[in-house]
Design an enzyme around this catalytic site. Structure first.
Site, PDB file in Angstrom:
ATOM      1  N   THR A   1       0.804  -1.657  -0.229  1.00 14.95           N
ATOM      2  CA  THR A   1       0.348  -0.033  -0.265  1.00 14.95           C
ATOM      3  C   THR A   1       0.542   1.804  -0.059  1.00 14.95           C
ATOM      4  O   THR A   1       2.027   0.980   0.645  1.00 14.95           O
ATOM      5  CB  THR A   1      -0.784  -0.102   1.505  1.00 14.95           C
ATOM      6  OG1 THR A   1       0.034   0.083   2.109  1.00 14.95           O
ATOM      7  CG2 THR A   1      -1.736  -0.834   1.162  1.00 14.95           C
ATOM      8  N   ASP A   2       0.470   2.635  -0.585  1.00  7.67           N
ATOM      9  CA  ASP A   2       0.974   3.815  -0.789  1.00  7.67           C
ATOM     10  C   ASP A   2       0.766   4.238   1.624  1.00  7.67           C
ATOM     11  O   ASP A   2      -0.025   3.501   1.541  1.00  7.67           O
ATOM     12  CB  ASP A   2       0.393   4.893  -1.566  1.00  7.67           C
ATOM     13  CG  ASP A   2       1.225   6.270  -1.734  1.00  7.67           C
ATOM     14  OD1 ASP A   2       1.891   6.102  -1.164  1.00  7.67           O
ATOM     15  OD2 ASP A   2       1.052   6.141  -2.875  1.00  7.67           O
ATOM     16  N   GLY A   3       1.233   5.083   1.127  1.00  9.44           N
ATOM     17  CA  GLY A   3       1.460   5.269   2.749  1.00  9.44           C
ATOM     18  C   GLY A   3       0.455   5.143   4.014  1.00  9.44           C
ATOM     19  O   GLY A   3       0.687   4.769   5.069  1.00  9.44           O
TER      20      GLY A   3
END
Length: 109
Positions: free
Chosen positions: A59-61
């Site tokens: 996942t992104d941040g």
């Protein structure tokens, strides 16, 4: 049609022909579904249609934390983490997976 031809074609080439080990889903959504909790995109397209059952999806941040807002409105990090895991995310580049103990306790996955 446009989604496959315009947006997915380069990812398919990288995953199928280039044998990339995985992808990073983003904060964006596709057809009203957040990408890091989009089972159609991560499981049906990447893993089944493209035959990449071994793909690792990161996942992104803060993408899973964003699931606590619209359109998902998960009540807490545990539910957000479970939503991501159940829909194809494997690694969280944020802090939602710190709630995995609660996820397991609540049998959300």
């Amino acid at each position: 049609y446009d989604f496959y031809d315009t947006y997915l074609s380069q990812y398919k080439k990288v995953m199928v022909e280039g044998h990339a080990s995985g992808l990073m889903c983003s904060y964006n959504g596709e057809n009203g579904h957040p990408s890091c909790a989009n089972g159609w995109l991560l499981n049906d397209v990447v893993r089944k249609q493209w035959g990449r059952h071994d793909a690792v999806i990161t996942t992104d941040g803060g993408a899973l934390q964003n699931l606590k807002g619209p359109p998902v409105n998960a009540p807490d990090d545990a539910h957000a983490a479970a939503w991501g895991i159940n829909n194809g995310s494997d690694i969280n580049d944020g802090h939602a997976f710190q709630a995995l103990g609660k996820v397991i306790m609540l049998l959300l996955c």
